[in-house]
Design a protein around this motif. Structure first.
Motif, short mmCIF file in Angstrom:
data_model
loop_
_atom_site.label_atom_id
_atom_site.label_comp_id
_atom_site.label_asym_id
_atom_site.label_seq_id
_atom_site.Cartn_x
_atom_site.Cartn_y
_atom_site.Cartn_z
N ALA A 259 0.30 6.30 -32.02
CA ALA A 259 -1.14 6.11 -32.21
C ALA A 259 -1.62 6.87 -33.44
O ALA A 259 -2.43 6.36 -34.23
N VAL A 260 -1.13 8.09 -33.64
CA VAL A 260 -1.49 8.87 -34.82
C VAL A 260 -1.00 8.17 -36.08
O VAL A 260 -1.71 8.07 -37.08
N GLU A 261 0.23 7.63 -36.03
CA GLU A 261 0.75 6.87 -37.16
C GLU A 261 -0.11 5.65 -37.45
O GLU A 261 -0.38 5.33 -38.61
N GLU A 262 -0.56 4.96 -36.40
CA GLU A 262 -1.44 3.81 -36.58
C GLU A 262 -2.74 4.22 -37.27
O GLU A 262 -3.22 3.55 -38.18
N LEU A 263 -3.31 5.33 -36.82
CA LEU A 263 -4.55 5.81 -37.42
C LEU A 263 -4.36 6.19 -38.88
O LEU A 263 -5.28 6.09 -39.68
N ASN A 264 -3.14 6.60 -39.22
CA ASN A 264 -2.82 6.98 -40.60
C ASN A 264 -2.26 5.81 -41.41
O ASN A 264 -1.83 5.99 -42.54
N GLY A 265 -2.23 4.61 -40.81
CA GLY A 265 -1.78 3.43 -41.54
C GLY A 265 -0.28 3.25 -41.61
O GLY A 265 0.21 2.50 -42.44
N VAL A 266 0.46 3.93 -40.75
CA VAL A 266 1.92 3.81 -40.73
C VAL A 266 2.29 2.88 -39.58
O VAL A 266 1.84 3.04 -38.46
N SER A 267 3.14 1.88 -39.86
CA SER A 267 3.57 0.93 -38.83
C SER A 267 4.59 1.58 -37.91
O SER A 267 5.49 2.27 -38.36
N ALA A 268 4.45 1.33 -36.61
CA ALA A 268 5.37 1.85 -35.60
C ALA A 268 5.77 0.71 -34.68
O ALA A 268 5.16 0.50 -33.65
N GLU B 217 7.26 11.85 -21.58
CA GLU B 217 7.95 11.36 -22.78
C GLU B 217 7.25 10.16 -23.39
O GLU B 217 7.10 10.06 -24.60
N GLY B 218 6.84 9.22 -22.53
CA GLY B 218 6.14 8.04 -23.01
C GLY B 218 4.83 8.39 -23.68
O GLY B 218 4.49 7.85 -24.73
N LEU B 219 4.09 9.31 -23.07
CA LEU B 219 2.82 9.73 -23.65
C LEU B 219 3.04 10.38 -25.01
O LEU B 219 2.32 10.09 -25.96
N ALA B 220 4.07 11.22 -25.13
CA ALA B 220 4.36 11.87 -26.42
C ALA B 220 4.72 10.83 -27.48
O ALA B 220 4.23 10.88 -28.61
N SER B 221 5.57 9.86 -27.11
CA SER B 221 5.98 8.81 -28.07
C SER B 221 4.80 7.96 -28.50
O SER B 221 4.63 7.66 -29.68
#
Length: 128
Positions: A108-117, A99-103
């Motif tokens: 990480a994908v959001e970070e690469l796309n410039g989305v804050s998480a 679960e942690g890896l999926a989250s």
């Protein structure tokens, strides 16, 4: 040692969770450290307890660790950030659960796309 790092708040740069060493006389002596490329970014010892864990032990188990520099989900997913529990000369890496890896992969994908998480729950478990 047993435990989980359950939440990483990317805005506050805090990691919270619980750890328990059944071999230690006093769980307050267990240390949790966050390492980035081998450098210690923060450390903490258990300082509180949770009702669900009191069924297993009456010792304190919960911790909150603040990192000294900005950490991202990509740092965790790439393996640059490692979290360990240390007790009586022994250590146990807190590894990512499914679960942690999926989250964190999503973050990480959001970070690469410039989305804050800012905050994600993790399922990092102690493996010993």
């Amino acid at each position: 040692m047993h435990g989980y790092a359950e939440r990483f708040d990317f805005d506050k740069q805090t990691l919270t969770g619980w750890v328990f060493d059944p071999e230690a006389a006093d769980n307050r002596h267990v240390r949790v450290v966050a390492l980035f490329d081998g450098d210690v970014l923060g450390e903490a010892s258990p300082s509180g307890s949770r009702a669900d864990l009191l069924k297993t032990t009456n010792q304190i188990t919960t911790f909150s660790l603040r990192c000294s520099r900005r950490i991202t989900a990509l740092d965790v997913v790439s393996g640059r950030l490692i979290v360990k529990a240390l007790s009586d000369g022994r250590d146990a890496a807190l590894s990512l659960g499914d679960e942690g890896l999926a989250s964190l992969t999503k973050a990480a994908v959001e970070e690469l796309n410039g989305v804050s998480a800012p905050s994600y729950g993790l399922a990092l478990s102690a493996t010993r």
